[in-house]
Design an enzyme around this catalytic site. Structure first.
Site, short mmCIF file in Angstrom:
data_model
loop_
_atom_site.label_atom_id
_atom_site.label_comp_id
_atom_site.label_asym_id
_atom_site.label_seq_id
_atom_site.Cartn_x
_atom_site.Cartn_y
_atom_site.Cartn_z
N PRO A 247 7.21 8.37 -5.20
CA PRO A 247 7.13 7.90 -6.58
C PRO A 247 5.91 7.03 -6.89
CG PRO A 247 8.95 6.85 -5.42
CD PRO A 247 8.46 7.96 -4.55
N ASN A 248 5.34 7.31 -8.04
CA ASN A 248 4.21 6.57 -8.63
C ASN A 248 2.86 6.88 -8.00
OD1 ASN A 248 5.64 5.03 -10.69
ND2 ASN A 248 6.63 4.03 -8.94
N ARG B 119 -4.38 3.00 -11.84
CA ARG B 119 -3.94 1.60 -12.05
C ARG B 119 -3.98 0.88 -10.71
NH1 ARG B 119 1.37 2.99 -15.47
NH2 ARG B 119 0.34 4.22 -17.05
N TYR C 187 -4.60 -0.34 -4.35
CA TYR C 187 -4.58 1.04 -3.85
C TYR C 187 -5.93 1.75 -3.92
CZ TYR C 187 0.43 0.20 -4.15
OH TYR C 187 1.68 -0.32 -3.97
N ASN D 228 3.98 9.88 2.53
CA ASN D 228 3.98 8.53 1.96
C ASN D 228 5.19 8.46 1.02
OD1 ASN D 228 3.69 6.12 0.67
ND2 ASN D 228 1.47 6.28 0.41
N ALA E 277 7.93 3.61 -2.63
CA ALA E 277 8.99 2.59 -2.65
C ALA E 277 10.28 3.05 -1.96
CB ALA E 277 9.28 2.21 -4.10
N HIS F 173 11.55 1.73 1.57
CA HIS F 173 12.29 0.49 1.81
C HIS F 173 13.78 0.60 1.44
CE1 HIS F 173 8.14 -0.65 2.09
NE2 HIS F 173 7.95 -0.40 0.81
N ASP G 184 18.10 10.38 6.38
CA ASP G 184 19.00 11.42 6.89
C ASP G 184 18.30 12.78 6.89
OD1 ASP G 184 20.97 9.55 7.25
OD2 ASP G 184 22.13 10.11 5.48
N GLU H 277 4.75 8.69 8.81
CA GLU H 277 4.83 7.87 7.60
C GLU H 277 3.46 7.23 7.36
OE1 GLU H 277 8.21 5.10 7.74
OE2 GLU H 277 7.03 3.70 6.55
N HIS I 89 1.12 4.64 4.78
CA HIS I 89 1.02 3.70 3.66
C HIS I 89 -0.44 3.31 3.46
CE1 HIS I 89 5.26 3.44 3.24
NE2 HIS I 89 5.37 3.26 4.55
N ILE I 90 -0.86 3.37 2.21
CA ILE I 90 -2.25 3.05 1.86
C ILE I 90 -2.51 1.57 2.10
CG2 ILE I 90 -3.90 2.98 -0.06
CD1 ILE I 90 -2.17 5.34 -1.28
N SER I 91 -1.63 0.74 1.57
CA SER I 91 -1.80 -0.72 1.68
C SER I 91 -1.20 -1.21 3.00
CB SER I 91 -1.10 -1.41 0.50
OG SER I 91 0.29 -1.16 0.55
N ARG J 134 2.18 -7.91 2.46
CA ARG J 134 2.68 -7.96 1.08
C ARG J 134 4.07 -8.59 1.03
NH1 ARG J 134 1.66 -2.35 -1.75
NH2 ARG J 134 2.01 -3.67 -3.56
N ARG K 99 8.73 -5.28 1.49
CA ARG K 99 7.96 -4.11 1.93
C ARG K 99 7.77 -4.07 3.45
NH1 ARG K 99 5.92 -2.06 -2.97
NH2 ARG K 99 5.50 -3.73 -4.45
O1 CA2 Z 1 0.93 1.31 0.41
C1 CA2 Z 1 1.55 2.33 0.15
O2 CA2 Z 1 1.09 3.46 0.32
C2 CA2 Z 1 2.95 2.23 -0.48
O3 CA2 Z 1 3.73 3.31 0.04
C3 CA2 Z 1 2.76 2.39 -1.97
C4 CA2 Z 1 4.06 2.22 -2.75
C5 CA2 Z 1 4.77 0.93 -2.36
O4 CA2 Z 1 6.03 0.85 -3.02
C6 CA2 Z 1 4.97 0.82 -0.86
O5 CA2 Z 1 5.57 -0.42 -0.57
C7 CA2 Z 1 3.64 0.93 -0.13
C8 CA2 Z 1 3.78 2.21 -4.25
C9 CA2 Z 1 3.12 3.45 -4.74
C10 CA2 Z 1 2.69 3.21 -6.15
O6 CA2 Z 1 1.40 3.76 -6.29
C11 CA2 Z 1 0.66 3.35 -7.38
C12 CA2 Z 1 -0.66 3.66 -7.32
C13 CA2 Z 1 -1.49 3.28 -8.35
C14 CA2 Z 1 -0.97 2.60 -9.43
C15 CA2 Z 1 0.37 2.30 -9.49
C16 CA2 Z 1 1.20 2.69 -8.45
#
Ligand code: CA2
Length: 149
Positions: free
Chosen positions: A10-11, A18, A23, A74, A77, A80, A87, A98, A100-102, A107, A111
């Site tokens: 998601p997202n 954004r 990110y 990836n 959210a 978590h 499953d 798995e 994760h970008i960040s 954080r 997370r």
């Molecule tokens: O660091 C990551 O890749 C995360 O999986 C990104 C998730 C976050 O909930 C995880 O804790 C770590 C959030 C993805 C949302 O991506 C966006 C990218 C640009 C603008 C808004 C949201």
């Protein structure tokens, strides 16, 4: 040709549009290109899918077992929170990495914990979108080494 599945949760469709301070400025399209180019050089093709819906991701994980050698994931959210994704990963016998970008460990504390990491073959965190390239190379190494056992 062997196939990898690239799954984004998601997202992540908003990547590059954004929150660039967290990110970066690259888009999901850039991520897909990076993974496809990296895999292609090693003789693998990549099918990519992004969804904002947990059940869609469960469906894709279940489907992957029949037509792919591994999943780069990836879960965003859902990392978590999702017992359903955990499953689904547990139920298949291809490796999932798995990504994760960040650096989630720098954080918010919510997370720091991954529901999925214990059932994944590996985890790459905090390398920006280059983490997807590293995960692709790591996945292919893993698949080829296991094939040689
Ligand atoms: O660091 C990551 O890749 C995360 O999986 C990104 C998730 C976050 O909930 C995880 O804790 C770590 C959030 C993805 C949302 O991506 C966006 C990218 C640009 C603008 C808004 C949201």
């Amino acid at each position: 040709m062997k196939r990898l599945i690239l799954l984004n949760g998601p997202n992540l469709n908003m990547l590059g549009k954004r929150e660039p301070e967290t990110y970066g400025r690259k888009t999901l399209k850039d991520v897909v290109r990076l993974v496809k180019d990296t895999a292609w050089e090693k003789g693998y093709e990549v099918e990519d899918y992004q969804s904002n819906h947990e059940g869609d991701l469960v469906d894709r994980i279940q489907m992957a077992e029949d037509n792919a050698a591994g999943i780069l994931f990836n879960p965003a959210a859902y990392t978590h929170t999702s017992i359903a994704l955990r499953d689904a990963i547990s139920s298949i016998n291809i490796p999932v990495i798995e990504v994760h970008i960040s650096n989630v460990h720098q954080r918010e504390t919510f997370r720091h914990h991954s529901m999925l990491a214990p059932v994944c073959a590996g985890q790459i965190v905090g390398f920006g979108i280059d983490g997807y390239r590293l995960a692709t190379l790591g996945m292919i190494e893993k698949i080829e080494n296991e094939g040689r056992k």
